[in-house]
Design a protein around this motif. Structure first.
Motif, PDB file in Angstrom:
ATOM      1  N   GLY B 114      -3.874  -3.430  -3.234  1.00  0.00           N
ATOM      2  CA  GLY B 114      -2.907  -2.342  -3.063  1.00  0.00           C
ATOM      3  C   GLY B 114      -1.502  -2.810  -2.737  1.00  0.00           C
ATOM      4  N   LYS B 115      -1.404  -3.754  -1.796  1.00  0.00           N
ATOM      5  CA  LYS B 115      -0.108  -4.336  -1.426  1.00  0.00           C
ATOM      6  C   LYS B 115      -0.275  -5.844  -1.351  1.00  0.00           C
TER       7      LYS B 115
ATOM      8  N   LYS C  22      -4.702  -2.160   6.491  1.00  0.00           N
ATOM      9  CA  LYS C  22      -4.567  -3.572   6.842  1.00  0.00           C
ATOM     10  C   LYS C  22      -5.919  -4.063   7.369  1.00  0.00           C
ATOM     11  N   VAL C  23      -6.404  -5.135   6.811  1.00  0.00           N
ATOM     12  CA  VAL C  23      -7.696  -5.680   7.238  1.00  0.00           C
ATOM     13  C   VAL C  23      -7.489  -7.073   7.822  1.00  0.00           C
ATOM     14  N   ILE C  62     -12.423  -8.649  -3.550  1.00  0.00           N
ATOM     15  CA  ILE C  62     -11.023  -8.227  -3.621  1.00  0.00           C
ATOM     16  C   ILE C  62     -10.071  -9.385  -3.336  1.00  0.00           C
ATOM     17  N   THR C  63     -10.511 -10.335  -2.531  1.00  0.00           N
ATOM     18  CA  THR C  63      -9.654 -11.493  -2.218  1.00  0.00           C
ATOM     19  C   THR C  63     -10.540 -12.680  -1.868  1.00  0.00           C
ATOM     20  N   HIS C  64     -10.164 -13.858  -2.351  1.00  0.00           N
ATOM     21  CA  HIS C  64     -10.799 -15.060  -1.808  1.00  0.00           C
ATOM     22  C   HIS C  64      -9.734 -16.090  -1.481  1.00  0.00           C
ATOM     23  N   MET C  81      -5.899  -3.706   1.809  1.00  0.00           N
ATOM     24  CA  MET C  81      -6.999  -3.323   0.941  1.00  0.00           C
ATOM     25  C   MET C  81      -6.891  -1.833   0.645  1.00  0.00           C
ATOM     26  N   LYS C  82      -7.088  -1.477  -0.613  1.00  0.00           N
ATOM     27  CA  LYS C  82      -7.045  -0.058  -0.966  1.00  0.00           C
ATOM     28  C   LYS C  82      -8.433   0.542  -0.770  1.00  0.00           C
TER      29      LYS C  82
END
Lengths: 256, 156, 111
Positions: B114-115, C22-23, C62-64, C81-82
Motif C-alpha cells: 500500500g505504501k 503500519k505493521v 507481501i514482503t520479504h 500493509m493494506k
C-alpha cells in the motif's frame, strides 16, 4: 591533602561539561527521532513476558487481592509505590511486594535483580500507565523517614571522586551536556524520571529498572554500589519518585 | 503448586513459540549465512548490477545527524510511489559506509504494502554514511544518503 | 533452543478493510556479528544474526527481507500493509544458525 585532590578532580569534571547547543549536542529533530522509537520499544516484549509470569500467580486479579485493593483501584494504588506496608513494617517497592506474594504463595521468590523480576516489575508498573504518580511521603513516620534517608543518600558525597548523585543531577547542572547527553535534573521537583522506569536501555540492549540504573550510575561515578531492595536504595527511589509526583506513568521507557 | 513446578512452568511457558517447521524459501533468495565482509562499492554493484542509481527527492531517508548511540540508530526510508501493480517500489536496500559488511538489509516490497516505507534500527561502528537504494518496478534505481555522526554519549 | 520472544504490533489498533496499516515485528535476538568478544572469557562470540524475514498475509507473501549483521540487537522491522479482509498475518524469521521462528496475528478489520 587528599580532600584537596578530590575537590580538584570534581571541579575538573564539571569544567569538562559543555553547555547544550555546542558542537556535539544532538538537534531536537534527532531527539524526536529517538522519541518516536518508543512506539516500538523492544521492552514491550519483556512487559508481555512479565504479564505472562504474573498470570501464573493469578494475574492482575491475584495481585490486587494480595495488595488488598479492588482491581479497579489497582492502577492508582500501584502509582503510589514505594509504600509503607504494615505487614512487613517496611517501606517497600512493588518488586518486593511481588517477592512476598511469591513466597506467601509457596513459590521460591525470584531475585530482585533477576531478569524475570525486572519483567514482572515492568508489567506491574505498566498497569498504572496513564495514572499520575501519587506517592505520599508524609503518609506516616516511616515514609517521612524513608524520604529523609533518600535525600541523604542522594546528597552524600562519597567514593573515589567524592561525588554525590546531586553533583551531576542538581538544578545547577541542568542543560549541561556530558558527551552528547543533557544531564537530567533529578533533584528538582517536576523531574519525571521515575515515571518512565523500568525502561529499555539501548546501550545495554536490555530492560533495566530504576534501582538498577542507580547502580550503574554509582559504579561509573566510583561510588560503592548499593544493593537493589536495600533500605537506602528503596529510600532513594522514594526520594526521586516524590520528585516525579504528578507525572504521568508511561512504562516501559526507552533510554539511551 | 510446588516450588519446582512453578519454575518448570516458567521454563516451558517461555519455550513454546520457539520451534516451527522449516519453510521453503523462494528460488533466487540468497540468504546471508556467515560473518560477512563487503565494502560499500561492491555492495552497491551487487544490488544495482552495475547501474548507476539516480539521486532523487522521491526517496526520504530519515536518520539522525548525530546518533545518541551507535548500537541503535533509527533509520526510516519512505518512497513516494503509488504502489500499483504497474508502478511500485520493488525493493528498499539499506547500506552503511564503513562497517565491515556494508549491507544492512534488503526489503522486497509488493503492491500489497500500500505504501512504500521501511523502518528499522542499525548498528554503526563509527561516523559514516547511511545510504538507501531503491529499486522501482520499471528497473530504475534511486539513491539517498546521509552522514551520521556516532559519539560515545553520556555515562554508562 | 533457547526461548525467543517476539511481538507483532499493528497501528492503528482499530482499522477498516482496505485501510493501510503500519505493521511492526519486534524480536529478542542477539544479532551477534561474529566479531564481538565475550567480556569475561575474551573469546569471540560466534555470529548469530537473523538473515531472513517474511511477512505472509492470508497465504500471500507481501514482503520479504534479506538481513545482515548490522541490524541492532533486538531488532524491529516496520512496514505498511493494506488490509484486505479477515485473516492471519504470519511473520517468520530464520537466522544464520538455522533457527526458525514464527509469530502470527489475527487481522480483524471493523466496518
Amino acid at each position: 591533602m587528599k580532600t584537596g585532590i578530590k575537590i580538584a578532580l570534581s571541579v575538573a569534571m564539571l569544567a569538562s561539561l559543555s553547555f547544550g547547543g555546542e558542537q556535539f549536542a544532538m538537534s531536537d529533530a534527532d531527539r524526536a527521532m529517538y522519541a518516536e522509537m518508543s512506539e516500538n520499544n523492544p521492552a514491550d516484549i519483556m512487559v508481555a513476558d512479565g504479564e505472562e509470569l504474573l498470570g501464573y500467580m493469578g494475574g492482575d486479579e491475584g495481585l490486587a487481592k494480595y495488595l488488598g485493593v479492588s482491581e479497579d483501584d489497582l492502577p492508582t494504588y500501584i502509582a503510589g509505590f514505594p509504600r509503607y506496608i504494615k505487614k512487613f513494617d517496611m517501606v517497600v517497592g512493588i518488586d518486593q511486594m511481588i517477592q512476598a506474594m511469591m513466597a506467601d504463595g509457596g513459590h521460591k521468590p525470584l531475585k530482585l535483580k533477576s531478569g524475570n523480576m525486572f519483567s514482572l516489575l515492568a508489567y506491574v508498573k505498566s498497569i498504572a500507565n496513564g495514572e499520575k504518580i501519587n506517592i505520599d511521603v508524609n503518609a506516616n513516620p516511616q515514609m517521612k523517614e524513608a524520604y529523609a534517608l533518600g535525600e541523604k543518600t542522594f546528597m552524600t558525597k562519597r567514593g573515589g571522586r567524592g561525588l554525590s548523585c546531586n553533583s551531576c543531577h542538581s538544578p545547577d547542572v541542568v542543560g549541561r551536556v556530558l558527551r552528547t547527553q543533557p544531564l537530567p535534573d533529578l533533584g528538582a521537583n517536576g523531574a519525571k524520571a521515575a515515571a518512565t522506569w523500568p525502561a529499555y536501555r539501548m546501550t545495554k540492549s536490555s530492560l533495566r529498572t530504576m534501582q538498577r540504573r542507580f547502580q550503574g550510575c554509582m559504579k561509573n561515578a566510583l561510588l560503592k554500589v548499593i544493593p537493589i531492595g536495600s533500605k537506602e536504595m528503596v529510600a532513594l527511589e522514594v526520594y526521586l519518585t516524590d520528585k516525579a509526583k504528578g507525572s504521568e506513568i508511561s512504562i516501559p521507557g526507552l533510554k539511551r | 503448586m510446588q516450588r519446582r513446578d512453578f519454575f518448570k512452568k516458567l521454563g516451558t511457558a517461555t519455550a513454546i513459540a520457539a520451534v516451527v517447521p522449516t519453510m521453503s524459501f523462494a528460488a533466487g533468495d540468497s540468504k546471508p549465512t556467515g560473518p560477512n565482509k563487503m565494502d560499500y562499492q561492491t555492495a552497491l554493484n551487487a544490488i544495482t548490477g552495475g547501474k548507476t542509481p539516480v539521486k532523487s527527492d522521491k526517496v526520504k531517508l530519515k536518520t539522525p545527524e548525530i546518533a545518541e548511540n551507535g548500537a541503535v540508530v533509527p533509520v526510516t526510508v519512505t518512497v513516494d510511489s503509488p504502489m500499483t501493480p504497474s508502478n511500485y517500489v520493488k525493493a528498499i536496500h539499506i547500506l552503511n559506509g564503513k562497517n565491515s559488511n556494508a549491507r544492512c538489509i534488503d526489503v522486497f516490497l509488493t503492491p500489497a504494502n500500500g505504501k512504500a516505507m521501511f523502518s528499522t534500527r542499525i548498528k554503526l561502528g563509527g561516523t559514516q554514511n547511511v545510504t538507501a537504494v531503491v529499486e522501482l518496478s520499471d528497473g530504475t534505481f534511486l539513491i539517498a544518503s546521509q552522514s551520521v555522526k556516532v559519539t560515545i554519549g553520556g555515562c554508562g | 533452543m533457547a526461548e525467543r520472544k517476539s511481538l507483532i504490533k499493528i497501528k492503528p489498533k482499530r482499522y477498516k478493510d482496505g485501510e493501510i496499516v503500519k505493521v511492526s515485528f519486534m524480536v529478542m535476538h542477539p544479532m551477534d556479528t561474529g566479531m564481538g568478544k565475550d567480556k569475561k572469557t575474551k573469546k569471540i562470540i560466534p555470529a548469530k544474526y537473523i538473515n531472513s524475514v517474511k511477512f505472509v498475509y492470508n497465504g500471500k507473501e507481501i514482503t520479504h527481507m534479506n538481513v545482515w549483521e548490522s541490524l541492532s540487537v533486538n531488532p524491529v522491522f516496520t512496514i505498511y500493509m493494506k488490509v484486505n479482509g479477515k485473516g492471519k498475518l504470519v511473520v517468520t524469521y530464520t537466522d544464520n544458525t538455522g533457527e526458525v521462528h514464527e509469530k502470527s496475528k489475527k487481522i480483524k478489520p471493523r466496518g
